[in-house]
Write a protein that holds these residues in place. Sequence first.
Motif, PDB file in Angstrom:
ATOM      1  N   ILE A  45      -5.839  41.993 -22.727  1.00 28.10           N
ATOM      2  CA  ILE A  45      -7.034  42.707 -23.183  1.00 28.10           C
ATOM      3  C   ILE A  45      -6.918  44.196 -22.896  1.00 28.10           C
ATOM      4  N   GLU A  46      -6.376  44.548 -21.717  1.00 23.51           N
ATOM      5  CA  GLU A  46      -6.182  45.967 -21.397  1.00 23.51           C
ATOM      6  C   GLU A  46      -5.185  46.620 -22.350  1.00 23.51           C
ATOM      7  N   ALA A  47      -4.112  45.910 -22.654  1.00 18.31           N
ATOM      8  CA  ALA A  47      -3.107  46.441 -23.593  1.00 18.31           C
ATOM      9  C   ALA A  47      -3.691  46.584 -24.992  1.00 18.31           C
ATOM     10  N   LEU A  48      -4.602  45.691 -25.360  1.00 19.41           N
ATOM     11  CA  LEU A  48      -5.243  45.768 -26.666  1.00 19.41           C
ATOM     12  C   LEU A  48      -6.106  47.023 -26.784  1.00 19.41           C
ATOM     13  N   TYR A  49      -6.920  47.285 -25.764  1.00 20.43           N
ATOM     14  CA  TYR A  49      -7.840  48.418 -25.835  1.00 20.43           C
ATOM     15  C   TYR A  49      -7.180  49.765 -25.569  1.00 20.43           C
ATOM     16  N   THR A  50      -6.114  49.784 -24.774  1.00 19.61           N
ATOM     17  CA  THR A  50      -5.438  51.052 -24.483  1.00 19.61           C
ATOM     18  C   THR A  50      -4.252  51.305 -25.396  1.00 19.61           C
ATOM     19  N   ASN A  51      -3.869  50.294 -26.198  1.00 15.44           N
ATOM     20  CA  ASN A  51      -2.742  50.394 -27.128  1.00 15.44           C
ATOM     21  C   ASN A  51      -1.433  50.737 -26.408  1.00 15.44           C
ATOM     22  N   HIS A  52      -1.235  50.123 -25.237  1.00 16.26           N
ATOM     23  CA  HIS A  52       0.010  50.290 -24.495  1.00 16.26           C
ATOM     24  C   HIS A  52       1.024  49.243 -24.945  1.00 16.26           C
ATOM     25  N   GLN A  53       2.267  49.608 -24.848  1.00 15.02           N
ATOM     26  CA  GLN A  53       3.359  48.696 -25.175  1.00 15.02           C
ATOM     27  C   GLN A  53       3.537  47.712 -24.017  1.00 15.02           C
ATOM     28  N   VAL A  54       3.809  46.442 -24.345  1.00 12.74           N
ATOM     29  CA  VAL A  54       3.973  45.411 -23.325  1.00 12.74           C
ATOM     30  C   VAL A  54       5.261  44.621 -23.543  1.00 12.74           C
ATOM     31  N   TYR A  55       5.740  44.043 -22.443  1.00 13.12           N
ATOM     32  CA  TYR A  55       6.831  43.071 -22.502  1.00 13.12           C
ATOM     33  C   TYR A  55       6.186  41.694 -22.447  1.00 13.12           C
ATOM     34  N   LEU A  56       6.433  40.876 -23.448  1.00 13.47           N
ATOM     35  CA  LEU A  56       5.904  39.524 -23.501  1.00 13.47           C
ATOM     36  C   LEU A  56       7.029  38.542 -23.234  1.00 13.47           C
ATOM     37  N   GLU A  67      10.092  39.794 -25.523  1.00  6.74           N
ATOM     38  CA  GLU A  67      10.021  40.759 -26.612  1.00  6.74           C
ATOM     39  C   GLU A  67       9.120  41.909 -26.195  1.00  6.74           C
ATOM     40  N   THR A  68       9.304  43.021 -26.867  1.00  8.75           N
ATOM     41  CA  THR A  68       8.491  44.201 -26.634  1.00  8.75           C
ATOM     42  C   THR A  68       7.623  44.426 -27.858  1.00  8.75           C
ATOM     43  N   GLY A  69       6.360  44.776 -27.623  1.00  6.30           N
ATOM     44  CA  GLY A  69       5.489  45.009 -28.764  1.00  6.30           C
ATOM     45  C   GLY A  69       4.123  45.509 -28.345  1.00  6.30           C
ATOM     46  N   PHE A  70       3.225  45.531 -29.317  1.00  5.29           N
ATOM     47  CA  PHE A  70       1.857  45.990 -29.110  1.00  5.29           C
ATOM     48  C   PHE A  70       0.907  44.851 -29.453  1.00  5.29           C
TER      49      PHE A  70
END
Length: 105
Positions: A45-56, A67-70
């Motif tokens: 949820i934090e990555a969604l609202y801040t539009n930060h890139q994440v490692y999933l 994988e890396t993505g948004f």
Amino acid sequence: MKKWRPFASIPEQYTGLKEVINKQAEVPQPLLIEEQMEQINFTLIEALYTNHQVYLTYYKNGQRITETGFIQFVDSLGNLFVFIDEVFELKNKMRLSELINVRFA
């Protein structure tokens, strides 16, 4: 003149050997405790609202895949989220239950 290829004589051998090798490389799906699932949800949820890139890191077909993505969409009640892959910029729908770990890049 043909080169002698002893292991290429029966094509079914390749399929059988590939299946055996893939079965040996499989890992069981890890079970997450409630705290880990909550932390993953908060990070998504934090990555969604801040539009930060994440490692999933997720589990699929007996393998752990990172994988890396948004993050584009999170539905906690529907057990679904959508992320955009960094490499090919494709939308991927996935179940939250498949996730193992989420961290910021």
